[in-house]
Design an enzyme around this catalytic site. Structure first.
Site, PDB file in Angstrom:
ATOM      1  N   SER A 119       1.115  -1.337   0.294  1.00  0.00           N
ATOM      2  CA  SER A 119      -0.214   0.325   0.155  1.00  0.00           C
ATOM      3  C   SER A 119       0.833   1.060  -0.028  1.00  0.00           C
ATOM      4  O   SER A 119       0.183   1.926  -0.961  1.00  0.00           O
ATOM      5  CB  SER A 119      -0.755   0.063   0.721  1.00  0.00           C
ATOM      6  OG  SER A 119      -1.852  -1.522   1.316  1.00  0.00           O
ATOM      7  N   HIS A 179      -0.168   4.585   3.615  1.00  0.00           N
ATOM      8  CA  HIS A 179      -0.873   5.528   2.577  1.00  0.00           C
ATOM      9  C   HIS A 179      -0.378   6.543   2.545  1.00  0.00           C
ATOM     10  O   HIS A 179       0.076   7.050   1.352  1.00  0.00           O
ATOM     11  CB  HIS A 179      -2.308   5.388   2.567  1.00  0.00           C
ATOM     12  CG  HIS A 179      -2.500   4.031   2.609  1.00  0.00           C
ATOM     13  ND1 HIS A 179      -4.641   3.634   2.658  1.00  0.00           N
ATOM     14  CD2 HIS A 179      -2.398   2.663   1.862  1.00  0.00           C
ATOM     15  CE1 HIS A 179      -4.117   2.270   2.620  1.00  0.00           C
ATOM     16  NE2 HIS A 179      -3.272   2.344   2.495  1.00  0.00           N
TER      17      HIS A 179
END
Length: 231
Positions: free
Chosen positions: A130, A194
């Site tokens: 991610s 993220h």
């Protein structure tokens, strides 16, 4: 003038941009295969040594900050990351080449894991691409920034799509609990990875932009000069 001389002259008269060979985009497929291979070895064949590649926050090994970016907790985790990895990884490789893609993936993935290790609890485990995917997204946006209306439209389409998916993940995370591996908590959605992956992607582009680069030599001009000397 012979036929070969005419072809050579036509090649010299072509703009440099047209004669520039297109960069291959094989690197993104190798990264995808590596992620898939580790997932199959981990979850299908139950290879125990793969678990040592996870990032264990209580006492991490140095290499786990990198290897954890290639491991995933479950199939849903992997498939969503591979989808975005293909899109943004291909964009980055088309602009920056194979080495630029690998550098971007490893740097942003390791940096995102490092920030997660600093902030998340010590009983947590970090796995997944991610952070690297969001880093590739930020890099793909920045390297395509120009006043070309087609590139601006492409950036806007990609940007709104990613933001929409992040918001959906944030809303869904309220009802999702972490899974456990050997007493360690694996969070379903790591928003720290993220955000930090995207920020380090911006930092990497800025850092590389500060490196002085020599202007490319005009090969056509050099060929003409050589031809004039020999004639």
């Amino acid at each position: 003038m012979s036929g070969s001389d005419m072809i050579s002259q036509l090649e010299l008269d072509k703009p440099e941009e047209r004669r520039k060979p297109k960069k291959s985009v094989n690197g993104v497929f190798w990264i995808i295969l590596l992620n898939l291979g580790l997932y199959v070895a981990d979850h299908v064949f139950q290879v125990r040594s793969i678990k040592s590649l996870y990032l264990y926050h209580n006492f991490p090994a140095w290499y786990q900050f990198v290897t954890a970016a290639f491991c995933h907790a479950n199939w849903n985790h992997l498939s969503s990351n591979l989808f975005f990895l293909y899109i943004f990884g291909k964009l980055v490789e088309e602009e920056e080449g194979n080495f630029g893609l690998w550098l971007s993936y490893i740097f942003t993935g390791a940096a995102a894991n490092f920030v997660s290790w600093l902030i998340l609890p010590k009983n947590a485990v970090s796995v997944g691409a991610s952070g690297a995917v969001f880093g590739l997204f930020a890099i793909s946006v920045l390297v395509k920034m120009s006043w070309d209306w087609r590139k601006i439209l492409e950036v806007l389409i990609l940007g709104q799509f990613v933001v929409e998916k992040v918001m959906e993940a944030a809303q869904a995370s309220a009802g999702m609990s972490g899974t456990f591996i050997g007493g360690y908590s694996v969070q379903s959605i790591n928003h720290i990875a993220h955000l930090s992956g995207a920020l380090f992607g911006v930092f990497l582009v800025w850092l590389l932009s500060r490196v002085p680069s020599q202007p490319p030599k005009n090969k056509a001009l050099n060929l003409r000069e050589k031809r004039d000397k020999t004639s």
